[in-house]
Design an enzyme around this catalytic site. Sequence first.
Site, mmCIF file in Angstrom:
data_model
loop_
_atom_site.group_PDB
_atom_site.id
_atom_site.type_symbol
_atom_site.label_atom_id
_atom_site.label_comp_id
_atom_site.label_asym_id
_atom_site.label_seq_id
_atom_site.Cartn_x
_atom_site.Cartn_y
_atom_site.Cartn_z
ATOM 1 N N VAL A 1 0.109 -5.222 11.177
ATOM 2 C CA VAL A 1 0.207 -3.966 11.923
ATOM 3 C C VAL A 1 0.203 -4.208 13.428
ATOM 4 O O VAL A 1 1.066 -3.728 14.160
ATOM 5 C CB VAL A 1 -0.941 -3.013 11.543
ATOM 6 N N ARG B 1 -4.109 -18.427 15.030
ATOM 7 C CA ARG B 1 -3.085 -17.386 14.945
ATOM 8 C C ARG B 1 -2.494 -17.127 16.340
ATOM 9 O O ARG B 1 -1.274 -17.031 16.503
ATOM 10 C CB ARG B 1 -3.712 -16.111 14.376
ATOM 11 N N THR C 1 -6.666 2.282 8.821
ATOM 12 C CA THR C 1 -6.824 3.374 7.857
ATOM 13 C C THR C 1 -8.296 3.571 7.512
ATOM 14 O O THR C 1 -8.993 2.617 7.148
ATOM 15 C CB THR C 1 -6.037 3.074 6.575
ATOM 16 N N CYS D 1 -2.862 -1.066 1.433
ATOM 17 C CA CYS D 1 -2.783 0.379 1.699
ATOM 18 C C CYS D 1 -2.960 1.198 0.421
ATOM 19 O O CYS D 1 -4.013 1.770 0.174
ATOM 20 C CB CYS D 1 -1.450 0.730 2.364
#
Length: 422
Positions: free
Chosen positions: A15, A38, A121, A261
């Site tokens: 995201v 990363r 979320t 999700c």
Amino acid sequence: MEKEIRIAVIGLGYVGLPLARLFSTKYKTIGFDMNKARVDALMAGHDATLEVSDELLQSAIANGFTCTADVEDIRDCNFYVVAVPTPVDCDNKPDLTPLYGASETIGKVISKGDIVVYESTVYPGVTEDECIPVVERVSGLKYNVDFYAGYSPERINPGDKLHTVEKIKKVTSGSTPEIGKIVDDVYSSVITAGTHLAPTIKVAEAAKVIENSQRDINIAFVNELAKIFNLMGIDTQAVLEAASTKWNFLPFRPGLVGGHCIGVDPYYLAQCAQRYGYNPEIILAGRRMNDGMGEYVATQVVKLMIKKNVKVNGGKIAIFGFTFKENCPDVRNTKVVDIYNALKEYNVDLTVYDPWANVAVAKHEYGIDVVNEIAPQAQFDAVVLAVAHEEFKSLDVMSYLKENGVVYDVKWILGKNVDGKL
């Protein structure tokens, strides 16, 4: 906010990175992630998630976009965006640990007049009741006096190169009407599909969590239909194709429901409802149905093997596909692991082949040895097509079968010419 907007995106996963790259086309943007390996890989010009192409990433870096693991590098920003994972624990209860950590990070660097927008979320109330108090405690600043907040739920579809972040309409919100307008202006300046300004943060949070809960329930319904029609000897796909001729029929298909999700968000909504004394029946029933599909597939494979007199105990079975969805390296919350674990109980010799999956991550997360290549001469008593990667659509699956071998097509890749399918 009259001053120049300088954006920091906290969390550079599926995201955060695409969003940060997009923001960098218009604003000075810094991506922050605690994982230095990363960050180093991104600054070298490669995104292992494959959500941002090397060309786009390298172009963004050349134009000033930077990634860092040093919190001091984001101190001069004034618009913070949180895009960290929101998983569930082993009991399917929301795990807000990443959000708390991100909120502490922001609390260390946020200044008066700054805005923090959450994208992760959550269930309604988390932003203002759980996250903002952490920012206040660490920063010493007062909410809606010294700093402000917004919520704009992520709408990333991993692996989808058509519906990229800027092409998906975005819901926005703010802690005051004025802040809501600023947040909406920032997002609408880069989201070509447009934005929808929700009246409150809680409305935006609720909108996100029901989007995926609705899909989960619809898929659970067709999964139940698949089980019923299988018992009746009726082709589920043929039924759905016939029903789809009606203009308002929703064309959902049966399958495994994993990922970060659809397979997770309903638990966030259920947890919220239970806190208010309501026990959600449909939401949790859908979750139970979908969480049981891996074991169902495994049972069907074994039944087909027995019917064709194919050895089960000690038999060789290949699972093609391990990621949670097609054409994507993401193995988070993959439900293929449920097929694997259920088949293991029958003492079979299992091979898991997935050209997309990161074998090191699969081994670390699940203890399963996944291979990215499979020998053309390999032979199996059964093949389970679990993920619809493009590579599998042109693959001669039958060439991998021993005599009387079984093919079970979870994703309807091969059409009707299989022994079993959902």
